[in-house]
Design a protein around this motif. Structure first.
Motif, PDB file in Angstrom:
ATOM      1  N   ARG A  83       0.817  -1.135  -0.040  1.00 21.66           N
ATOM      2  CA  ARG A  83       0.013   0.053   0.015  1.00 21.66           C
ATOM      3  C   ARG A  83       0.994   1.288   0.079  1.00 21.66           C
ATOM      4  O   ARG A  83       0.736   2.273  -0.786  1.00 21.66           O
ATOM      5  N   ALA A 190      -7.629   4.746  -4.523  1.00 23.16           N
ATOM      6  CA  ALA A 190      -7.622   4.294  -3.214  1.00 23.16           C
ATOM      7  C   ALA A 190      -8.993   3.038  -3.111  1.00 23.16           C
ATOM      8  O   ALA A 190      -8.426   1.991  -2.670  1.00 23.16           O
ATOM      9  N   LEU A 191      -9.828   3.296  -4.007  1.00 21.59           N
ATOM     10  CA  LEU A 191     -10.897   1.986  -4.109  1.00 21.59           C
ATOM     11  C   LEU A 191     -10.162   0.921  -4.724  1.00 21.59           C
ATOM     12  O   LEU A 191     -10.293  -0.191  -4.338  1.00 21.59           O
ATOM     13  N   ASP A 194      -7.555  -0.675  -2.537  1.00 23.02           N
ATOM     14  CA  ASP A 194      -7.871  -1.689  -1.493  1.00 23.02           C
ATOM     15  C   ASP A 194      -8.483  -2.929  -2.304  1.00 23.02           C
ATOM     16  O   ASP A 194      -8.415  -3.746  -1.375  1.00 23.02           O
ATOM     17  N   LEU A 197      -5.590  -5.257  -2.884  1.00 23.19           N
ATOM     18  CA  LEU A 197      -5.084  -5.880  -1.598  1.00 23.19           C
ATOM     19  C   LEU A 197      -6.134  -6.652  -0.979  1.00 23.19           C
ATOM     20  O   LEU A 197      -5.508  -7.664  -0.434  1.00 23.19           O
ATOM     21  N   HIS A 198      -7.396  -6.344  -1.020  1.00 19.93           N
ATOM     22  CA  HIS A 198      -8.395  -7.383  -0.400  1.00 19.93           C
ATOM     23  C   HIS A 198      -8.086  -8.713  -0.964  1.00 19.93           C
ATOM     24  O   HIS A 198      -8.223  -9.789  -0.633  1.00 19.93           O
TER      25      HIS A 198
END
Length: 218
Positions: A83, A190-191, A194, A197-198
């Protein structure tokens, strides 16, 4: 009256001026002749420091990459490291978007780019990712970051409310996107980050868990 002396020509001065030119005028307009004129020297003077135009572009690209922080891969959790790296990488590229198409060709022989790739790949392998997957993750994040830095999504919509009202009713507020460029573009990044990474966290639990359980005991 004597003419003011030109600063001594150095690699750093050439790279700084080349970066400024590319930022201002774009990559297609860049040439050694244009750069020499900006520096107030003859074109051949540049070749005392760089053999080709591509060497200058390599140096510009590597200077941009050198600003990216990869320190997290040495000590932090791989998710946090990815991140932090992605955001640092994006900041470096969005500061110089015109060089991004050149950077997107890959690291080549550029030291800072290879150092970054080594840090990312090494950190992921140390975290337990199989080498092939570590390669895929580094590539996926690079595609994502470089794509986000090529241009602003928000500024791609013209500020003409009548255009949308007349023909594109679902986009009736699109003319306002440019007013909110930072929140739109950074929010989208950012979305997406995320989500990546999820998904990687879930993949890690599946594949790395299997890898660990397959290792000999003792």
């Amino acid at each position: 009256m004597s003419r003011p002396r030109q600063p001594r020509l150095t690699r750093q001065l050439i790279v700084e001026n080349a970066t400024a030119l590319i930022d201002a005028e774009g990559l297609p307009a860049f040439s050694t002749r244009r750069l020499a004129a900006e520096l107030g020297v003859r074109g051949p003077s540049l070749y005392n420091h760089f053999a080709t135009k591509d060497e200058i572009l390599d140096a510009v690209a590597d200077t941009v990459t050198g600003a990216v922080d990869t320190s997290g891969f040495a000590s932090r959790d791989w998710v946090v490291a990815l991140r932090d790296w992605a955001w640092s990488y994006r900041r470096a590229l969005t500061a110089h978007p015109n060089i991004v198409p050149y950077l997107a060709q890959g690291p080549g022989r550029r030291p800072a780019a290879l150092t970054m790739a080594d840090a990312v790949y090494g950190g992921l392998v140390r975290a337990g990712w199989p080498p092939a997957r570590a390669t895929h993750i580094g590539a996926a994040l690079r595609y994502f970051v470089a794509g986000s830095a090529l241009g602003s999504f928000a500024r791609g919509f013209v500020e003409d409310p009548e255009l949308y009202a007349a023909h594109y009713p679902h986009l009736r507020d699109a003319h306002r996107l440019a007013e909110h460029q930072q929140s739109v573009d950074e929010g989208a990044f950012a979305l997406g980050l995320d989500a990546l990474l999820h998904g990687l966290t879930a993949e890690y639990a599946r594949s790395v868990g299997t890898v660990e359980s397959a290792r000999p005991k003792g």
